[in-house]
Design a protein around this motif. Structure first.
Motif, PDB file in Angstrom:
ATOM      1  N   TRP A  93       0.828  -1.206   0.000  1.00 45.83           N
ATOM      2  CA  TRP A  93       0.000   0.000   0.000  1.00 45.83           C
ATOM      3  C   TRP A  93       0.866   1.262   0.000  1.00 45.83           C
ATOM      4  CZ3 TRP A  93      -4.996  -0.846  -0.889  1.00 45.83           C
ATOM      5  CH2 TRP A  93      -5.508  -2.116  -0.592  1.00 45.83           C
ATOM      6  N   SER A  94       2.071   1.158  -0.511  1.00 48.49           N
ATOM      7  CA  SER A  94       2.990   2.295  -0.567  1.00 48.49           C
ATOM      8  C   SER A  94       2.393   3.442  -1.375  1.00 48.49           C
ATOM      9  CB  SER A  94       4.314   1.856  -1.194  1.00 48.49           C
ATOM     10  OG  SER A  94       5.111   2.972  -1.518  1.00 48.49           O
ATOM     11  N   ASN A  95       2.751   4.661  -0.993  1.00 45.82           N
ATOM     12  CA  ASN A  95       2.310   5.840  -1.738  1.00 45.82           C
ATOM     13  C   ASN A  95       3.289   6.213  -2.847  1.00 45.82           C
ATOM     14  OD1 ASN A  95      -0.171   6.514  -0.370  1.00 45.82           O
ATOM     15  ND2 ASN A  95       1.084   7.061   1.393  1.00 45.82           N
ATOM     16  N   SER A  96       4.116   5.280  -3.240  1.00 44.31           N
ATOM     17  CA  SER A  96       5.005   5.453  -4.386  1.00 44.31           C
ATOM     18  C   SER A  96       4.551   4.513  -5.491  1.00 44.31           C
ATOM     19  CB  SER A  96       6.457   5.140  -4.008  1.00 44.31           C
ATOM     20  OG  SER A  96       7.267   5.091  -5.163  1.00 44.31           O
ATOM     21  N   SER A  97       4.310   5.058  -6.683  1.00 45.85           N
ATOM     22  CA  SER A  97       3.876   4.215  -7.797  1.00 45.85           C
ATOM     23  C   SER A  97       5.049   3.552  -8.501  1.00 45.85           C
ATOM     24  CB  SER A  97       3.072   5.040  -8.807  1.00 45.85           C
ATOM     25  OG  SER A  97       3.811   6.148  -9.249  1.00 45.85           O
ATOM     26  N   THR A  98       6.285   3.874  -8.077  1.00 47.14           N
ATOM     27  CA  THR A  98       7.453   3.216  -8.640  1.00 47.14           C
ATOM     28  C   THR A  98       7.514   1.789  -8.119  1.00 47.14           C
ATOM     29  OG1 THR A  98       8.662   5.309  -8.713  1.00 47.14           O
ATOM     30  CG2 THR A  98       9.956   3.298  -8.880  1.00 47.14           C
ATOM     31  N   GLY A  99       7.273   0.829  -8.998  1.00 54.39           N
ATOM     32  CA  GLY A  99       7.258  -0.564  -8.598  1.00 54.39           C
ATOM     33  C   GLY A  99       5.962  -1.002  -7.951  1.00 54.39           C
ATOM     34  N   HIS A 100       4.997  -0.076  -7.826  1.00 56.16           N
ATOM     35  CA  HIS A 100       3.698  -0.401  -7.231  1.00 56.16           C
ATOM     36  C   HIS A 100       2.612   0.213  -8.112  1.00 56.16           C
ATOM     37  CE1 HIS A 100       6.611  -0.324  -3.866  1.00 56.16           C
ATOM     38  NE2 HIS A 100       5.933  -1.348  -3.407  1.00 56.16           N
ATOM     39  N   SER A 101       2.307  -0.438  -9.238  1.00 55.48           N
ATOM     40  CA  SER A 101       1.362   0.147 -10.192  1.00 55.48           C
ATOM     41  C   SER A 101      -0.015   0.367  -9.584  1.00 55.48           C
ATOM     42  CB  SER A 101       1.249  -0.742 -11.429  1.00 55.48           C
ATOM     43  OG  SER A 101       0.792  -2.041 -11.078  1.00 55.48           O
ATOM     44  N   GLN A 102      -0.388  -0.448  -8.581  1.00 56.31           N
ATOM     45  CA  GLN A 102      -1.701  -0.292  -7.960  1.00 56.31           C
ATOM     46  C   GLN A 102      -1.830   1.039  -7.225  1.00 56.31           C
ATOM     47  OE1 GLN A 102       0.539  -2.537  -7.059  1.00 56.31           O
ATOM     48  NE2 GLN A 102       0.977  -2.325  -4.876  1.00 56.31           N
ATOM     49  N   ALA A 103      -0.686   1.650  -6.827  1.00 53.67           N
ATOM     50  CA  ALA A 103      -0.735   2.903  -6.075  1.00 53.67           C
ATOM     51  C   ALA A 103      -1.368   4.030  -6.878  1.00 53.67           C
ATOM     52  CB  ALA A 103       0.669   3.304  -5.626  1.00 53.67           C
ATOM     53  N   ALA A 104      -1.301   3.940  -8.211  1.00 49.04           N
ATOM     54  CA  ALA A 104      -1.926   4.973  -9.041  1.00 49.04           C
ATOM     55  C   ALA A 104      -3.428   5.041  -8.808  1.00 49.04           C
ATOM     56  CB  ALA A 104      -1.632   4.707 -10.517  1.00 49.04           C
ATOM     57  N   ALA A 105      -4.032   3.938  -8.312  1.00 52.18           N
ATOM     58  CA  ALA A 105      -5.474   3.914  -8.074  1.00 52.18           C
ATOM     59  C   ALA A 105      -5.888   4.937  -7.030  1.00 52.18           C
ATOM     60  CB  ALA A 105      -5.913   2.515  -7.640  1.00 52.18           C
ATOM     61  N   TRP A 106      -5.029   5.218  -6.047  1.00 51.80           N
ATOM     62  CA  TRP A 106      -5.365   6.247  -5.057  1.00 51.80           C
ATOM     63  C   TRP A 106      -4.574   7.537  -5.262  1.00 51.80           C
ATOM     64  CZ3 TRP A 106      -3.661   1.317  -3.632  1.00 51.80           C
ATOM     65  CH2 TRP A 106      -2.334   1.192  -3.207  1.00 51.80           C
TER      66      TRP A 106
END
Length: 289
Positions: A93-106
């Motif tokens: 649930w990181s607030n970094s979209s680098t390596g966490h594409s799902q973070a763009a959802a929030w």
């Protein structure tokens, strides 16, 4: 020349009815409309992975400033079960979209994850003062790139260029260090280095194919060079109020820069430099094809 007719109505009342001649293309006219009517466009950000869009839309439609959803609530929105790592690891649930594409959802609709428990996730709307918009253009009317970026929560994200010819920007800046990428996996370049209010030392590209960016910032002025002594471009930009103006490159081979930025100076200069490099790379690729 084209004939332009503009008519604005509210219910049955005509607010504006005018006609004139213009040399602008339809695309250029559409891009100018927000400026003509004093509107401020939100920069287009890279879309979340498609399967997480229902969560993004739910947050966009909410009027609350804080939302706590259970894992079951989120799964009902998405229509599928969250991966096991989402329920075991806070990093998912990181607030970094680098390596966490799902973070763009929030992140895209302006939210961040404020807390995670064993069964729930708390989302918090980001404050307006935490989101700094950078817009403008590098280059001229025909050979140039627009930039629409947001500096928020230690990330610089958005897009430079158009919808078809352009690049997404996804950079993480933390503790004076920047890392990320401009463009996609196959076409684009990495960004890595040091970024402070007084000095920028960043590599744009790889060890073999790339360019060094070395800039000094002092008294609302940024000076330095992108590239080497022979194959490089001087950079000189000056800040006046919330605008950065100047030029990257010489009189003939360079590009003008005009930015409107609410972000810190070093972030605005970095935005101008990556836009210039992306434009130069794309122009070189087009000339060689």
């Amino acid at each position: 020349m084209r004939t332009l007719k503009v008519q604005l109505k509210e219910d049955e009342h005509t607010l504006l009815d005018t006609e004139g001649r213009t040399a602008l293309t339809p695309e250029e006219l559409l891009a100018l409309l927000p400026q003509l009517f004093g509107l401020k466009q939100a920069p287009p950000l890279p879309l979340a992975t498609r399967k997480y869009l229902p969560l993004s839309e739910y947050l966009s439609d909410s009027d609350d400033s804080v939302l706590t959803l259970s894992f079951a609530d989120i799964e009902n929105l998405l229509g599928f079960t969250l991966p096991a790592s989402a329920k075991k690891h806070r990093a998912w649930w990181s607030n970094s979209s680098t390596g966490h594409s799902q973070a763009a959802a929030w992140l895209n609709p302006g939210w961040k994850v404020a807390g995670v428990t064993r069964t729930t996730v708390t989302f918090q709307r980001q404050k307006r003062e935490d989101m700094h918009i950078i817009t403008g253009r590098v280059g001229g009317k025909s050979a140039g790139y627009d930039l629409n970026l947001i500096w928020s929560a230690q990330e610089l994200k958005g897009r430079i260029g158009g919808a078809l010819s352009g690049s997404d920007v996804n950079l993480r800046i933390e503790h004076g260090r920047v890392q990320g990428r401009v463009g996609g996996r196959n076409s684009g370049f990495d960004v890595k280095g040091i970024l402070t209010p007084e000095r920028i030392e960043i590599r744009l590209g790889g060890d073999v194919i790339g360019a060094d960016l070395r800039i000094d910032l002092h008294d609302s002025t940024a000076t330095g060079r992108l590239g080497g002594t022979k194959l490089g471009h001087d950079l000189q930009l000056t800040q006046k109020s919330s605008e950065w103006c100047g030029r990257i490159g010489g009189r003939f081979e360079g590009k003008d820069v005009v930015l409107s930025s609410e972000a810190p100076g070093e972030i605005a200069i970095l935005a101008a430099a990556i836009t210039f490099k992306a434009l130069e790379d794309d122009l070189a690729a087009a000339a060689g094809s």
